[in-house]
Each structure stands twice: as structure tokens, then as C-alpha cells.
Design an enzyme around this catalytic site. Structure first.
Site, mmCIF file in Angstrom:
data_model
loop_
_atom_site.group_PDB
_atom_site.id
_atom_site.type_symbol
_atom_site.label_atom_id
_atom_site.label_comp_id
_atom_site.label_asym_id
_atom_site.label_seq_id
_atom_site.Cartn_x
_atom_site.Cartn_y
_atom_site.Cartn_z
ATOM 1 N N SER A 1 -8.686 -44.634 80.566
ATOM 2 C CA SER A 1 -8.263 -44.005 81.813
ATOM 3 C C SER A 1 -6.869 -43.387 81.705
ATOM 4 O O SER A 1 -6.057 -43.770 80.851
ATOM 5 C CB SER A 1 -8.272 -45.044 82.944
ATOM 6 O OG SER A 1 -9.554 -45.596 83.076
HETATM 7 N N1 SAM Z 1 -10.599 -50.422 80.563
HETATM 8 C C1 SAM Z 1 -10.917 -49.447 79.557
HETATM 9 C C2 SAM Z 1 -9.752 -49.097 78.702
HETATM 10 O O1 SAM Z 1 -8.637 -49.593 78.928
HETATM 11 O O2 SAM Z 1 -9.943 -48.341 77.749
HETATM 12 C C3 SAM Z 1 -11.552 -48.198 80.102
HETATM 13 C C4 SAM Z 1 -12.913 -48.439 80.546
HETATM 14 S S1 SAM Z 1 -14.014 -47.086 80.608
HETATM 15 C C5 SAM Z 1 -13.350 -46.076 81.875
HETATM 16 C C6 SAM Z 1 -15.398 -47.963 81.357
HETATM 17 C C7 SAM Z 1 -16.026 -48.991 80.458
HETATM 18 O O3 SAM Z 1 -16.941 -49.771 81.230
HETATM 19 C C8 SAM Z 1 -16.851 -48.388 79.326
HETATM 20 O O4 SAM Z 1 -16.379 -48.906 78.112
HETATM 21 C C9 SAM Z 1 -18.280 -48.847 79.610
HETATM 22 O O5 SAM Z 1 -19.032 -49.095 78.460
HETATM 23 C C10 SAM Z 1 -18.027 -50.102 80.406
HETATM 24 N N2 SAM Z 1 -19.128 -50.555 81.268
HETATM 25 C C11 SAM Z 1 -19.993 -49.835 82.010
HETATM 26 N N3 SAM Z 1 -20.829 -50.652 82.690
HETATM 27 C C12 SAM Z 1 -20.467 -51.928 82.356
HETATM 28 C C13 SAM Z 1 -20.941 -53.231 82.734
HETATM 29 N N4 SAM Z 1 -21.954 -53.412 83.590
HETATM 30 N N5 SAM Z 1 -20.329 -54.295 82.191
HETATM 31 C C14 SAM Z 1 -19.290 -54.165 81.326
HETATM 32 N N6 SAM Z 1 -18.816 -52.970 80.937
HETATM 33 C C15 SAM Z 1 -19.388 -51.867 81.455
#
Ligand code: SAM
Length: 219
Positions: free
Chosen positions: A67
Site C-alpha cells: 500500500s
Molecule cells: N499488508 C501488505 C503489505 O504491507 O505489503 C499489503 C497487503 S495487499 C494490499 C492485500 C493482501 O491481502 C494480499 O497479499 C492478498 O493476498 C491478501 N489477502 C486477500 N484475501 C485474504 C484473506 N482472506 N486472508 C489473508 N490474506 C488475504
């Protein structure tokens, strides 16, 4: 005298903090200090390192993103961490947000749906010496009941609804920060559990990749 290796991105990191984060009203000194400590360029793909401190999100593979720095800061400050908390993150992604949380709380638990991101993120966090973070692969919309309750929960993917298990796994007084709304545009909400009531505050508009799972989107 030992020669200290200078971090080539330190100036850019300081500028990011002043111009993108502090200038937009993030003023908690502990939060700003955490942003100075964590080398964001280590969490982006090598080819994008020179853009690590820019004012936008970046791709990290598998169609996912790290993000925008300001959004990470806004969500972090909203969790109001003082140092002794147990925090749950949904969506480890690159590991950057987890590293920031690890500077501000006692223990961090992070769930990532995509195994390759979980593996790489966890490896990076260990390499950089963040040892108070536990990672697991799975559907974070179910929370992590074995480790609950949590003083703070941060969801870093966009949800169509607030996953009920996350509210159940929050302590009294606990804070949940979550992007809520349709795909393509959401509002960032802070929900505080106070005497069993849920107090909701809107922190503004945002755009996140979708949360996929039982209480998220289906694909
Ligand atoms: N916090 C992260 C960082 O610092 O880089 C950014 C996260 S990215 C915007 C969103 C993440 O949520 C992705 O890696 C995706 O695979 C994960 N995601 C989506 N659905 C999910 C779920 N139900 N449980 C865990 N992770 C999930």
C-alpha cells in the site's frame, strides 16, 4: 574505527515521512519513528526499489500490492498502539505493514492467503530481524481463534462486510481498522469495541485489492 554502512535510501525515507505522512496529519511520534526504522525498499521487488518511497502503491506479484505509505501510516496510527499489544493483521503481502506493527506492539500475528507471498514476506521479516511476528497461510476473514483475543486488528484488503469472527476476536476496548465497500472504492473504518458496543469512525476513502474468503469476496 568500524565503518558504518550508510543506508542509501535514508534521505528518501526521511522525505517520505515529512512530505507524505507528517504533512498529512500523522503526528504520533512512535508511528513516525517506526516508519524511519523500517527499510521500505527491502519489501518491494528489486526492479522497483527506486520507487519504494514514492507516494503510491506498488505491485508485489500475484496481482497484489504494497500500500501507499500514507495509507499504511493512517491505518497504523488509527490502531493507537502503545507497545504491549497483541495485533492481528489480515494480508501479510510484502510484510511491510507487519514490520511497522512489530516496532509498535509486543506481538504481531499475520495471515496471508497466498502461500508464495506468505513465504517470501516471512523470510524477509526474519532476514531483517523482526522476530515478534508469526505468519500463517489461510483465510484471514476467519481470524486466528487460537491466538485471540487481539487488542488491535488491521485488515489490509477490501471487504464487502465486517467479518464477524474478527469482531469476536477483539478485546474490550480493541480497535479494528478495515477498508469496507465495493470493489474499486472503499472507506476506511475504525471500529472500537466499547462496553460491547461497536463505535464506528470513517477515516476516508481508499482503494484496496479484494479480501478473498468466507467473509470476503468469493474470487
Ligand atoms: N499488508 C501488505 C503489505 O504491507 O505489503 C499489503 C497487503 S495487499 C494490499 C492485500 C493482501 O491481502 C494480499 O497479499 C492478498 O493476498 C491478501 N489477502 C486477500 N484475501 C485474504 C484473506 N482472506 N486472508 C489473508 N490474506 C488475504
Amino acid at each position: 574505527m568500524t565503518e558504518q554502512k550508510q543506508d542509501p535510501y535514508l534521505d528518501e525515507r526521511e522525505k517520505m515521512i515529512q512530505q507524505q505522512i507528517a504533512a498529512r496529519g500523522i503526528n504520533n511520534p512512535r508511528v513516525l519513528e517506526a516508519f524511519l526504522r523500517v527499510p521500505r525498499h527491502e519489501f518491494v521487488p528489486a526492479a522497483l526499489r527506486d520507487e519504494a518511497y514514492a507516494d503510491y502503491p506498488l505491485p508485489i506479484g500475484e496481482g497484489q500490492t504494497i500500500s501507499q505509505p500514507f495509507i499504511v501510516a493512517l491505518m497504523t496510527q488509527a490502531l493507537a498502539l502503545e507497545g504491549e499489544e497483541k495485533v492481528l493483521e489480515i494480508g501479510l503481502g510484502s510484510g511491510y505493514q507487519a514490520a511497522i506493527l512489530a516496532c509498535l506492539a509486543k506481538e504481531v500475528f499475520s495471515i496471508e492467503l497466498r502461500p508464495s507471498l506468505a513465504r517470501e514476506g516471512e523470510k524477509k521479516l526474519k532476514e531483517l530481524g523482526f522476530f515478534n511476528i508469526q505468519v500463517k497461510v489461510g483465510d484471514g476473514s476467519l481470524g486466528w481463534p487460537e491466538k485471540a483475543p487481539f487488542h488491535a486488528i488491521i485488515v489490509t484488503a477490501a471487504a464487502p462486510q465486517v467479518p464477524p469472527p474478527l469482531l469476536e476476536q477483539l478485546t474490550e476496548g480493541g480497535r479494528l481498522v478495515i477498508p469496507l465497500g465495493p470493489r474499486g472504492r472503499q472507506n476506511l473504518l475504525r471500529i472500537t469495541k466499547r462496553k460491547g458496543e461497536l463505535v464506528k469512525e470513517d477515516l476516508g476513502a481508499c482503494v484496496f485489492v479484494p479480501l478473498i474468503g468466507e467473509y470476503g469476496w468469493k474470487d
